[in-house]
Design an enzyme around this catalytic site. Structure first.
Site, short mmCIF file in Angstrom:
data_model
loop_
_atom_site.label_atom_id
_atom_site.label_comp_id
_atom_site.label_asym_id
_atom_site.label_seq_id
_atom_site.Cartn_x
_atom_site.Cartn_y
_atom_site.Cartn_z
N GLU A 1 1.54 -8.42 -1.55
CA GLU A 1 2.44 -8.64 -0.43
C GLU A 1 2.21 -10.00 0.21
OE1 GLU A 1 3.97 -4.65 1.60
OE2 GLU A 1 2.55 -5.65 2.89
N HIS B 1 -9.10 3.09 -22.91
CA HIS B 1 -8.46 3.96 -23.90
C HIS B 1 -6.96 4.04 -23.68
CE1 HIS B 1 -12.39 5.45 -25.43
NE2 HIS B 1 -12.76 4.99 -24.24
N LYS C 1 14.66 -1.08 2.10
CA LYS C 1 14.91 -0.29 3.32
C LYS C 1 16.38 -0.38 3.70
CE LYS C 1 10.42 -1.13 5.46
NZ LYS C 1 9.75 -1.81 6.54
O1 PA5 Z 1 1.12 -5.13 5.38
C1 PA5 Z 1 2.11 -4.74 5.96
O2 PA5 Z 1 2.51 -5.28 7.00
C2 PA5 Z 1 2.90 -3.53 5.49
O3 PA5 Z 1 2.44 -3.06 4.28
C3 PA5 Z 1 2.82 -2.41 6.51
O4 PA5 Z 1 1.48 -2.06 6.70
C4 PA5 Z 1 3.61 -1.18 6.07
O5 PA5 Z 1 4.92 -1.53 5.75
C5 PA5 Z 1 3.60 -0.12 7.15
O6 PA5 Z 1 4.15 -0.63 8.33
P1 PA5 Z 1 3.97 0.08 9.72
O7 PA5 Z 1 2.54 0.11 10.06
O8 PA5 Z 1 4.76 -0.76 10.66
O9 PA5 Z 1 4.54 1.48 9.58
#
Ligand code: PA5
Length: 447
Positions: free
Chosen positions: A287, A308, A422
């Site tokens: 990310e 494996h 989303k």
């Molecule tokens: O690293 C990030 O910002 C994302 O992976 C969030 O942690 C994830 O989308 C969850 O978001 P939230 O804590 O707002 O529900």
């Protein structure tokens, strides 16, 4: 430092002439993290986080944790992405592999809200039916669909079992200090809450209450975890020389490999307890770096199991891979392979050896074979799986990721690409405001 980064296994694969400029970039990147001069600089609270968690924060987390441990057989940690993976990774790496089946007085920590599977949630409700249950619901934005759906179901269950008053004792929310639906709901319902700092993004939040509360409920000493992270922070500050700063070493090595055509990094372990640490690492790097058409693709393998399955591809498939092995020196327990008088399985050549020695030879043999097959490797050598070392490892990966993202030239602290699915999901589900997008998508689906 207890952790060492060994980059001997990359030498034949990289252009050493480009190393100097990458080291310079990495040193500048580390400086930017501290001086807040780079991209995404409003999300750098994690850099000094281990030092900035106050005694009163820790005491409050420990006191709520103690209370949840006393009143619960099961604690459901509800969250996704950065609001889930850090806690899961630390708990798994420090617990018995059979924790789920062991009656040792610890409440069972289970997770929800990290997907939308109906069977999972139904089976979870069956599982908790006759148990004393509590919930830690975590969402920084307070509006993420997956945990919100799971929490609505868990909240209903807890309220039906304990009433609204009981729910106040059994639900703890971790969210933004003022924004989002979860903050509003928590205040209205009177839940205990913890705040996720504004300047710490989800995937960098494991050392905030997001990770610390569930980890503490699982019985891990969060003070030791934080001490490990603090020591790693000190050992990787800007005044630490390049050849001693292991975050610089790792960030430079992986960028050198990326520049020489190795586009996929496999984080490999030989200890199944590290499976979720790999999952957390995949989110952290994926990310943070995968944007603007760039970035190393983070993959993971659990060895020797995956030798494996994925072993064949790694040995002989496309030569676009490199491996980073998290190598654990010492197991917690000692177990020898017994002598067998009949030796029908022809294993007596291993009699009297520790299983970890066999595992070590598997590791060394694998790395040599993969290097021979054109897959370079970086080794991250750690002495053991303890709260202190895992604290170090978490901070090590976070800092390396920040540096590496800056070396790559992206903003490591945003995630604009996560919104695309989303938007489509809301449009397809008919959420208000997404009507015209919904029509377009349905037309595409129906041809
Ligand atoms: O690293 C990030 O910002 C994302 O992976 C969030 O942690 C994830 O989308 C969850 O978001 P939230 O804590 O707002 O529900």
């Amino acid at each position: 430092m207890d952790i060492r980064v060994n980059v001997d296994g990359i030498a034949p694969f990289v252009d050493e002439n480009t190393k100097k400029s990458l080291v310079e970039k990495a040193v500048a990147a580390n400086k930017s993290l501290y001086e807040k001069t780079g991209k995404g600089n409003d999300f750098l609270g994690w850099v000094s986080l281990p030092l900035s968690v106050s005694e009163s924060d820790i005491s409050e987390i420990e006191s709520v944790s103690q209370n949840l441990r006393e009143i619960s057989d099961v604690v459901i940690v509800t969250g996704i992405g950065g609001s889930y993976l850090g806690a899961k990774a630390v708990i798994e790496s420090l617990s018995s592999s059979f924790e789920a089946y062991t009656d040792n007085g610890n409440p069972k920590i289970i997770f929800a809200g990290h997907h939308l599977d109906e069977d999972y949630l139904s089976e979870m409700l069956d599982f908790i039916e006759n148990k004393r249950v509590s919930c830690i619901v975590i969402s920084k934005s307070g509006t993420t669909t997956e945990p919100a759906v799971a929490f609505r179901i868990i909240k209903r269950h807890i309220e039906q079992k304990y009433g609204k008053e009981g729910a106040k004792e059994r639900i703890v929310a971790i969210t933004d200090h003022s924004r989002g639906a979860l903050r509003k709901l928590s205040e209205q319902e009177g839940y205990r809450t913890f705040v996720i700092p504004d300047d710490v993004g989800g995937r960098f939040s494991v050392l905030t209450p997001v990770g610390l509360l569930p980890i503490s409920v699982a019985g891990v000493d969060i003070r030791i975890l934080l001490k490990g992270a603090t020591d790693m922070e000190r050992a990787t500050q800007i005044d630490v020389p390049e050849d001693e700063n292991i975050c610089l070493q790792y960030a430079v090595a992986r960028n050198l490999l990326y520049n020489s055509g190795k586009k996929i990094e496999i984080l490999a372990n030989f200890n199944p307890k590290l499976h979720y640490l790999t999952e957390w690492w995949k989110q952290l790097f994926g990310e943070s770096e995968g944007k603007e058409g760039k970035g190393i693709f983070p993959a993971g393998t659990d060895f020797t199991s995956d030798l494996h399955s994925m072993g064949q591809y790694i040995q002989e498939g496309e030569r676009i891979l490199f491996e980073t092995v998290v190598s654990v020196e010492k197991p917690r327990e000692e177990r020898l392979i017994p002598e067998d008088a009949e030796n029908l399985d022809q294993l007596n050549f291993l009699s009297g050896k520790r299983i970890s020695e066999v595992n070590r030879m598997a590791e060394l043999g694998t790395m040599l074979a993969h290097v021979d097959g054109g897959v370079p490797n970086i080794r991250i050598e750690i002495p053991e799986l303890s709260a202190y070392v895992i604290g170090q490892l978490i901070y090590f990966f976070e800092k390396s990721c920040g540096i590496s993202g800056y070396v790559l030239g992206v903003n490591p602290f945003d995630q604009p690409g996560v919104e695309a699915y989303k938007k489509n999901m809301f449009a397809l589900l008919g959420k208000a405001g997404y009507e015209s997008e919904g029509e377009k998508l349905k037309a595409r689906i129906n041809g």
